[in-house]
Write a protein that holds these residues in place. Structure first.
Motif, PDB file in Angstrom:
ATOM      1  N   ILE A   1       0.843  -1.209   0.000  1.00 45.07           N
ATOM      2  CA  ILE A   1       0.000   0.000   0.000  1.00 45.07           C
ATOM      3  C   ILE A   1       0.869   1.247   0.000  1.00 45.07           C
ATOM      4  O   ILE A   1       0.616   2.216  -0.723  1.00 45.07           O
ATOM      5  N   GLU A   2       1.934   1.219   0.823  1.00 40.13           N
ATOM      6  CA  GLU A   2       2.819   2.376   0.918  1.00 40.13           C
ATOM      7  C   GLU A   2       3.492   2.675  -0.424  1.00 40.13           C
ATOM      8  O   GLU A   2       3.687   3.842  -0.793  1.00 40.13           O
ATOM      9  N   ALA A   3       3.855   1.617  -1.169  1.00 39.64           N
ATOM     10  CA  ALA A   3       4.578   1.794  -2.426  1.00 39.64           C
ATOM     11  C   ALA A   3       3.674   1.993  -3.628  1.00 39.64           C
ATOM     12  O   ALA A   3       4.169   2.193  -4.746  1.00 39.64           O
ATOM     13  N   ASP A   4       2.372   1.961  -3.439  1.00 50.45           N
ATOM     14  CA  ASP A   4       1.470   2.096  -4.573  1.00 50.45           C
ATOM     15  C   ASP A   4       1.679   3.457  -5.257  1.00 50.45           C
ATOM     16  O   ASP A   4       1.751   4.497  -4.578  1.00 50.45           O
ATOM     17  N   PRO A   5       1.780   3.495  -6.591  1.00 48.90           N
ATOM     18  CA  PRO A   5       2.032   4.753  -7.321  1.00 48.90           C
ATOM     19  C   PRO A   5       0.984   5.826  -7.062  1.00 48.90           C
ATOM     20  O   PRO A   5       1.288   7.028  -7.151  1.00 48.90           O
ATOM     21  N   SER A   6      -0.227   5.421  -6.717  1.00 46.85           N
ATOM     22  CA  SER A   6      -1.290   6.408  -6.501  1.00 46.85           C
ATOM     23  C   SER A   6      -1.012   7.289  -5.288  1.00 46.85           C
ATOM     24  O   SER A   6      -1.638   8.328  -5.112  1.00 46.85           O
ATOM     25  N   ARG A   7      -0.047   6.889  -4.409  1.00 49.45           N
ATOM     26  CA  ARG A   7       0.248   7.650  -3.206  1.00 49.45           C
ATOM     27  C   ARG A   7       1.359   8.672  -3.422  1.00 49.45           C
ATOM     28  O   ARG A   7       1.664   9.450  -2.515  1.00 49.45           O
ATOM     29  N   SER A   8       1.990   8.703  -4.589  1.00 50.49           N
ATOM     30  CA  SER A   8       3.062   9.676  -4.838  1.00 50.49           C
ATOM     31  C   SER A   8       2.480  11.083  -4.912  1.00 50.49           C
ATOM     32  O   SER A   8       1.319  11.277  -5.298  1.00 50.49           O
ATOM     33  N   LEU A   9       3.290  12.065  -4.557  1.00 49.44           N
ATOM     34  CA  LEU A   9       2.827  13.455  -4.573  1.00 49.44           C
ATOM     35  C   LEU A   9       2.413  13.879  -5.982  1.00 49.44           C
ATOM     36  O   LEU A   9       1.429  14.606  -6.157  1.00 49.44           O
TER      37      LEU A   9
ATOM     38  N   CYS B   1      -8.918   1.782   4.106  1.00 46.43           N
ATOM     39  CA  CYS B   1      -9.944   1.543   3.089  1.00 46.43           C
ATOM     40  C   CYS B   1     -10.860   2.757   2.926  1.00 46.43           C
ATOM     41  O   CYS B   1     -11.263   3.094   1.801  1.00 46.43           O
ATOM     42  N   SER B   2     -11.178   3.412   4.038  1.00 45.05           N
ATOM     43  CA  SER B   2     -12.079   4.569   3.953  1.00 45.05           C
ATOM     44  C   SER B   2     -11.392   5.768   3.306  1.00 45.05           C
ATOM     45  O   SER B   2     -12.046   6.599   2.658  1.00 45.05           O
ATOM     46  N   LYS B   3     -10.064   5.904   3.465  1.00 46.33           N
ATOM     47  CA  LYS B   3      -9.341   7.021   2.877  1.00 46.33           C
ATOM     48  C   LYS B   3      -8.889   6.763   1.445  1.00 46.33           C
ATOM     49  O   LYS B   3      -8.493   7.690   0.744  1.00 46.33           O
ATOM     50  N   SER B   4      -8.917   5.513   1.041  1.00 48.92           N
ATOM     51  CA  SER B   4      -8.357   5.151  -0.267  1.00 48.92           C
ATOM     52  C   SER B   4      -9.090   5.846  -1.412  1.00 48.92           C
ATOM     53  O   SER B   4     -10.320   5.943  -1.426  1.00 48.92           O
TER      54      SER B   4
ATOM     55  N   VAL C   1      -5.100   0.365  -3.902  1.00 50.81           N
ATOM     56  CA  VAL C   1      -4.994   0.522  -2.455  1.00 50.81           C
ATOM     57  C   VAL C   1      -6.213  -0.090  -1.768  1.00 50.81           C
ATOM     58  O   VAL C   1      -6.093  -0.764  -0.734  1.00 50.81           O
ATOM     59  N   THR C   2      -7.385   0.120  -2.334  1.00 52.89           N
ATOM     60  CA  THR C   2      -8.603  -0.461  -1.765  1.00 52.89           C
ATOM     61  C   THR C   2      -8.539  -1.981  -1.777  1.00 52.89           C
ATOM     62  O   THR C   2      -8.890  -2.642  -0.792  1.00 52.89           O
ATOM     63  N   ALA C   3      -8.079  -2.558  -2.878  1.00 49.61           N
ATOM     64  CA  ALA C   3      -7.973  -4.013  -2.982  1.00 49.61           C
ATOM     65  C   ALA C   3      -6.991  -4.562  -1.949  1.00 49.61           C
ATOM     66  O   ALA C   3      -7.265  -5.574  -1.283  1.00 49.61           O
TER      67      ALA C   3
ATOM     68  N   GLY D   1      -6.179  -3.089   0.819  1.00 45.26           N
ATOM     69  CA  GLY D   1      -6.781  -2.865   2.134  1.00 45.26           C
ATOM     70  C   GLY D   1      -7.783  -3.950   2.493  1.00 45.26           C
ATOM     71  O   GLY D   1      -7.841  -4.408   3.643  1.00 45.26           O
ATOM     72  N   ILE D   2      -8.561  -4.389   1.517  1.00 45.59           N
ATOM     73  CA  ILE D   2      -9.527  -5.464   1.758  1.00 45.59           C
ATOM     74  C   ILE D   2      -8.808  -6.773   2.062  1.00 45.59           C
ATOM     75  O   ILE D   2      -9.189  -7.516   2.979  1.00 45.59           O
ATOM     76  N   GLU D   3      -7.761  -7.053   1.306  1.00 45.66           N
ATOM     77  CA  GLU D   3      -6.972  -8.265   1.574  1.00 45.66           C
ATOM     78  C   GLU D   3      -6.332  -8.181   2.958  1.00 45.66           C
ATOM     79  O   GLU D   3      -6.243  -9.188   3.678  1.00 45.66           O
ATOM     80  N   LEU D   4      -5.917  -6.986   3.334  1.00 42.11           N
ATOM     81  CA  LEU D   4      -5.347  -6.777   4.657  1.00 42.11           C
ATOM     82  C   LEU D   4      -6.368  -7.112   5.746  1.00 42.11           C
ATOM     83  O   LEU D   4      -6.053  -7.771   6.745  1.00 42.11           O
ATOM     84  N   LYS D   5      -7.604  -6.687   5.559  1.00 42.82           N
ATOM     85  CA  LYS D   5      -8.666  -6.972   6.522  1.00 42.82           C
ATOM     86  C   LYS D   5      -8.909  -8.474   6.642  1.00 42.82           C
ATOM     87  O   LYS D   5      -9.163  -8.984   7.741  1.00 42.82           O
ATOM     88  N   VAL D   6      -8.839  -9.190   5.532  1.00 44.54           N
ATOM     89  CA  VAL D   6      -9.040 -10.648   5.567  1.00 44.54           C
ATOM     90  C   VAL D   6      -7.956 -11.318   6.409  1.00 44.54           C
ATOM     91  O   VAL D   6      -8.237 -12.167   7.264  1.00 44.54           O
ATOM     92  N   VAL D   7      -6.691 -10.928   6.171  1.00 45.65           N
ATOM     93  CA  VAL D   7      -5.578 -11.515   6.929  1.00 45.65           C
ATOM     94  C   VAL D   7      -5.705 -11.176   8.407  1.00 45.65           C
ATOM     95  O   VAL D   7      -5.456 -12.023   9.284  1.00 45.65           O
ATOM     96  N   ILE D   8      -6.098  -9.956   8.715  1.00 41.84           N
ATOM     97  CA  ILE D   8      -6.247  -9.536  10.113  1.00 41.84           C
ATOM     98  C   ILE D   8      -7.349 -10.333  10.800  1.00 41.84           C
ATOM     99  O   ILE D   8      -7.208 -10.738  11.969  1.00 41.84           O
ATOM    100  N   ASP D   9      -8.452 -10.588  10.106  1.00 40.11           N
ATOM    101  CA  ASP D   9      -9.527 -11.414  10.676  1.00 40.11           C
ATOM    102  C   ASP D   9      -9.031 -12.828  10.975  1.00 40.11           C
ATOM    103  O   ASP D   9      -9.365 -13.414  12.015  1.00 40.11           O
ATOM    104  N   GLN D  10      -8.239 -13.378  10.077  1.00 41.61           N
ATOM    105  CA  GLN D  10      -7.664 -14.709  10.299  1.00 41.61           C
ATOM    106  C   GLN D  10      -6.711 -14.685  11.496  1.00 41.61           C
ATOM    107  O   GLN D  10      -6.703 -15.618  12.311  1.00 41.61           O
ATOM    108  N   PHE D  11      -5.930 -13.621  11.591  1.00 44.67           N
ATOM    109  CA  PHE D  11      -5.003 -13.462  12.714  1.00 44.67           C
ATOM    110  C   PHE D  11      -5.764 -13.418  14.034  1.00 44.67           C
ATOM    111  O   PHE D  11      -5.420 -14.121  14.998  1.00 44.67           O
ATOM    112  N   ARG D  12      -6.818 -12.625  14.065  1.00 44.91           N
ATOM    113  CA  ARG D  12      -7.588 -12.492  15.319  1.00 44.91           C
ATOM    114  C   ARG D  12      -8.259 -13.814  15.697  1.00 44.91           C
ATOM    115  O   ARG D  12      -8.327 -14.164  16.882  1.00 44.91           O
ATOM    116  N   GLU D  13      -8.734 -14.554  14.705  1.00 42.24           N
ATOM    117  CA  GLU D  13      -9.369 -15.844  14.997  1.00 42.24           C
ATOM    118  C   GLU D  13      -8.381 -16.816  15.637  1.00 42.24           C
ATOM    119  O   GLU D  13      -8.721 -17.538  16.567  1.00 42.24           O
TER     120      GLU D  13
END
Length: 295
Positions: free
Chosen positions: A175-183, A265-268, A273-275, A277-289
């Motif tokens: 997400i940090e390296a995504d080109p859409s985040r460059s100035l 995801c809300s700021k994207s 970045v949104t995609a 972010g969604i994948e990130l949420k899936v991994v985090i849910d698995q982590f919490r489980e």
């Protein structure tokens, strides 16, 4: 200190004198330490010591602890009711002048109800103390077996959690390296949006419009969220390395992971970045489980 899961099973059997005993322990997930204890009659006085011993081994989990105990042999002994025997002998003397005073046979006496009773011998104090010591020693062995099982599962869970933490870190970097985040990309996109607005409504105040756009751009920045994700990743790894009962702390971190992913995801304003972010949420849910299984 090794990590432990909260799932485990153990069984230990043995004998003590005439008593055969068996401990059976089961453990599942729980918010705290909840021990449900079932003891046979005659061992209730051991409950406080049993709970203290279990509490020294575990800090979380719902535990069912069952003890069964039974005599391994009949071991009965005869008990003579002296008063009843004296009464029979006295009656024989009183009736000796009325009936034939034939010799009184032993089998005749045994056939008279209440003269002789057969019962299990009473447990002596020394026997009871030895049995209690053997039962508590058996509990220690069963607890050691359960600790070993929970630690083995804890080690397996740690490997899974470390893989998930690595996936969270990788997605944060993506997400940090995504080109859409460059100035340059942000400036080009916002300039195009401002141009469209000005063409559609020439009367708009250009300076105020650019001020609003600058504010929107600042709010859309996800630098802080990415930095916090990195901090949480480092904290989670440190907790897993430290070991011990860290399940609650990791559960808290999983909530923080989720909060940052929701914000990203809300700021994207880019599909990539949104995609991610969604994948990130899936991994985090698995982590919490998975974290829910740790002590």
């Amino acid at each position: 200190m090794p990590l432990q899961s909260m799932t485990g099973f153990a069984r230990r059997e043995g004998t003590s004198g005439r008593t055969r005993w068996a401990w059976e322990l089961r453990s599942v997930n729980g918010k705290g330490l909840d021990v449900k204890l079932r003891l046979p009659a005659g061992t209730e006085h051991l409950e406080a010591e049993i709970r203290k011993t279990i509490g020294a081994c575990f800090s979380r989990g719902n535990l069912q602890v069952n003890l069964s105990a039974a005599a391994t042999e009949a071991g009965v002994e005869p008990v003579v009711n002296q008063r009843a025997l004296d009464a029979v002998m006295s009656l024989r003397e009183r009736l000796s002048g009325l009936i034939d005073p034939a010799p009184l046979r032993l089998d005749t006496l045994l056939a008279i109800r209440g003269i002789v009773d057969f019962r299990e011998p009473e447990e002596q104090e020394g026997e009871r103390a030895a049995r209690d010591a053997d039962l508590l020693a058996g509990l220690q062995l069963a607890l050691a077996d359960m600790v070993a099982m929970r630690e083995a599962e804890g080690a397996a869970l740690a490997r899974v959690l470390l893989d998930q933490i690595a996936a969270i870190e990788t997605l944060a970097r993506q997400i940090e390296a995504d080109p859409s985040r460059s100035l340059q990309a942000i400036g080009t996109r916002l300039a195009g949006q401002v141009a469209l607005l000005m063409d559609g409504a020439p009367a708009l105040d250009r300076d105020r419009l650019y001020g609003e756009v600058a504010l929107i751009a600042a709010k859309a920045d996800i630098r802080e969220e990415i930095d916090r994700l990195r901090t949480h990743v480092a904290a989670a790894r440190d907790l897993l390395k430290k070991g011990g009962p860290v399940g609650r702390k990791l559960d808290f971190l999983s909530q923080e992971f989720n909060r940052e992913s929701n914000t990203i995801c809300s700021k994207s304003n880019a599909a990539a970045v949104t995609a991610a972010g969604i994948e990130l949420k899936v991994v985090i849910d698995q982590f919490r489980e998975q974290v829910q299984n740790l002590e």
